[in-house]
Scaffold this motif. Structure first.
Motif, PDB file in Angstrom:
ATOM      1  N   VAL A  55       0.896  -1.296   0.045  1.00  0.00           N
ATOM      2  CA  VAL A  55      -0.096   0.101   0.033  1.00  0.00           C
ATOM      3  C   VAL A  55       0.942   1.457   0.061  1.00  0.00           C
ATOM      4  N   LYS A  56       0.523   1.971  -0.850  1.00  0.00           N
ATOM      5  CA  LYS A  56       0.976   3.504  -0.634  1.00  0.00           C
ATOM      6  C   LYS A  56      -0.017   4.291  -0.102  1.00  0.00           C
ATOM      7  N   ALA A  57       0.381   4.637   1.142  1.00  0.00           N
ATOM      8  CA  ALA A  57      -0.590   5.074   2.142  1.00  0.00           C
ATOM      9  C   ALA A  57      -0.431   6.680   2.398  1.00  0.00           C
ATOM     10  N   ILE A  58      -1.376   7.380   2.005  1.00  0.00           N
ATOM     11  CA  ILE A  58      -1.274   8.835   2.331  1.00  0.00           C
ATOM     12  C   ILE A  58      -2.220   8.965   3.496  1.00  0.00           C
ATOM     13  N   TRP A  59      -1.685   9.881   4.684  1.00  0.00           N
ATOM     14  CA  TRP A  59      -2.446  10.255   5.858  1.00  0.00           C
ATOM     15  C   TRP A  59      -2.607  11.523   5.906  1.00  0.00           C
ATOM     16  N   PRO A  60      -3.694  12.153   5.984  1.00  0.00           N
ATOM     17  CA  PRO A  60      -4.046  13.385   6.109  1.00  0.00           C
ATOM     18  C   PRO A  60      -3.196  13.938   7.409  1.00  0.00           C
ATOM     19  N   HIS A  61      -2.931  15.229   7.409  1.00  0.00           N
ATOM     20  CA  HIS A  61      -1.881  15.953   8.533  1.00  0.00           C
ATOM     21  C   HIS A  61      -2.557  15.879   9.915  1.00  0.00           C
ATOM     22  N   SER A  62      -3.907  16.426   9.672  1.00  0.00           N
ATOM     23  CA  SER A  62      -4.677  16.405  11.111  1.00  0.00           C
ATOM     24  C   SER A  62      -5.116  14.943  11.666  1.00  0.00           C
ATOM     25  N   TYR A  63      -4.856  13.979  11.020  1.00  0.00           N
ATOM     26  CA  TYR A  63      -5.144  12.651  11.349  1.00  0.00           C
ATOM     27  C   TYR A  63      -4.062  11.397  11.545  1.00  0.00           C
ATOM     28  N   LEU A  64      -2.741  12.154  11.731  1.00  0.00           N
ATOM     29  CA  LEU A  64      -1.686  11.289  11.971  1.00  0.00           C
ATOM     30  C   LEU A  64      -1.769  10.386  13.323  1.00  0.00           C
ATOM     31  N   ILE A  65      -1.150   9.454  13.587  1.00  0.00           N
ATOM     32  CA  ILE A  65      -1.061   8.665  14.795  1.00  0.00           C
ATOM     33  C   ILE A  65       0.401   8.596  15.223  1.00  0.00           C
ATOM     34  N   ASN A  66       0.575   8.216  16.393  1.00  0.00           N
ATOM     35  CA  ASN A  66       1.968   7.674  16.899  1.00  0.00           C
ATOM     36  C   ASN A  66       2.134   6.351  16.606  1.00  0.00           C
ATOM     37  N   ILE A  67       2.986   6.126  15.871  1.00  0.00           N
ATOM     38  CA  ILE A  67       3.170   4.227  15.163  1.00  0.00           C
ATOM     39  C   ILE A  67       4.111   3.779  16.575  1.00  0.00           C
ATOM     40  N   ALA A  68       4.638   4.449  17.409  1.00  0.00           N
ATOM     41  CA  ALA A  68       4.905   3.755  18.492  1.00  0.00           C
ATOM     42  C   ALA A  68       3.896   3.202  19.294  1.00  0.00           C
ATOM     43  N   TYR A  72       1.564  -1.959  14.495  1.00  0.00           N
ATOM     44  CA  TYR A  72       0.796  -2.772  13.325  1.00  0.00           C
ATOM     45  C   TYR A  72       0.873  -1.779  12.237  1.00  0.00           C
ATOM     46  N   LEU A  73       0.819  -0.345  12.259  1.00  0.00           N
ATOM     47  CA  LEU A  73       0.712   0.478  11.305  1.00  0.00           C
ATOM     48  C   LEU A  73       2.052   0.921  10.835  1.00  0.00           C
ATOM     49  N   GLY A  74       3.070   0.369  11.059  1.00  0.00           N
ATOM     50  CA  GLY A  74       4.422   0.787  10.440  1.00  0.00           C
ATOM     51  C   GLY A  74       4.414   0.769   8.938  1.00  0.00           C
ATOM     52  N   GLY A  75       5.698   1.387   8.709  1.00  0.00           N
ATOM     53  CA  GLY A  75       5.821   1.325   6.908  1.00  0.00           C
ATOM     54  C   GLY A  75       7.189   0.784   6.819  1.00  0.00           C
ATOM     55  N   GLY A  76       7.556   0.643   5.698  1.00  0.00           N
ATOM     56  CA  GLY A  76       8.629  -0.046   5.043  1.00  0.00           C
ATOM     57  C   GLY A  76       8.600  -1.405   4.264  1.00  0.00           C
ATOM     58  N   LYS A  77       9.314  -1.932   3.913  1.00  0.00           N
ATOM     59  CA  LYS A  77       9.410  -3.261   3.232  1.00  0.00           C
ATOM     60  C   LYS A  77       8.778  -4.405   3.795  1.00  0.00           C
TER      61      LYS A  77
END
Length: 156
Positions: A55-68, A72-77
């Motif tokens: 998935v190429k995910a785009i998150w709107p600026h006002s709806y970001l979350i703390n990945i820490a 399970y919502l991390g990114g990368g290969k």
């Protein structure tokens, strides 16, 4: 057309019928977690990764979350996901996810509905829109330490 949180979950479960495919999302992730739960997204991401749905995910600026807090919502290969943050002018509480010839549209927590359109023409239009926003968006770096526990659980 699907109503309520259970209906919106069904929209996202439809995607899991596919394998080895690139998908694209414009996703107000904080809003979606409120609507569907962290547990659902943990499960969904495990299934998506297993099915090799990138998935190429785009998150709107006002709806970001703390990945820490949501590893399970991390990114990368290993996650089959690259995450970008959309410019502030594109903030919206509604999201979409393009997969194959389908587009899943999901409402905000205010309205609780989702629907799927199966149309090559609509998928092409939404992909063009997604790519334009993608080019204007900034990469969201993911700290490997924040997601290593989740990734280890996938291997187990």
């Amino acid at each position: 057309f699907f109503e309520g949180a259970a209906g919106v979950k069904q929209v996202l479960i439809d995607m899991l019928n596919y394998r080895d495919m690139e998908t694209r999302s414009f996703w107000p992730i904080a809003e979606m977690i409120k609507l569907l739960s962290a547990e659902f997204f943990d499960w969904h991401n495990r299934q998506r990764i297993q099915n090799k749905l990138s998935v190429k995910a785009i998150w709107p600026h006002s709806y970001l979350i703390n990945i820490a807090q949501h590893p399970y919502l991390g990114g990368g290969k290993s996650f089959h996901r690259e995450i970008r943050v959309a410019p502030k002018m594109t903030d919206t509480g509604m999201g979409y996810w393009i997969y194959g010839n389908k587009i899943a549209f999901l409402s905000s927590t205010r309205e609780h509905y989702g629907f799927i359109i199966d149309s090559p023409d609509m998928a092409e239009l939404m992909t063009v829109q997604h790519e334009l926003i993608w080019k204007l968006s900034d990469r969201l770096p993911v700290n490997p330490d924040d997601v290593k526990g989740f990734l280890a659980s996938l291997a187990a």
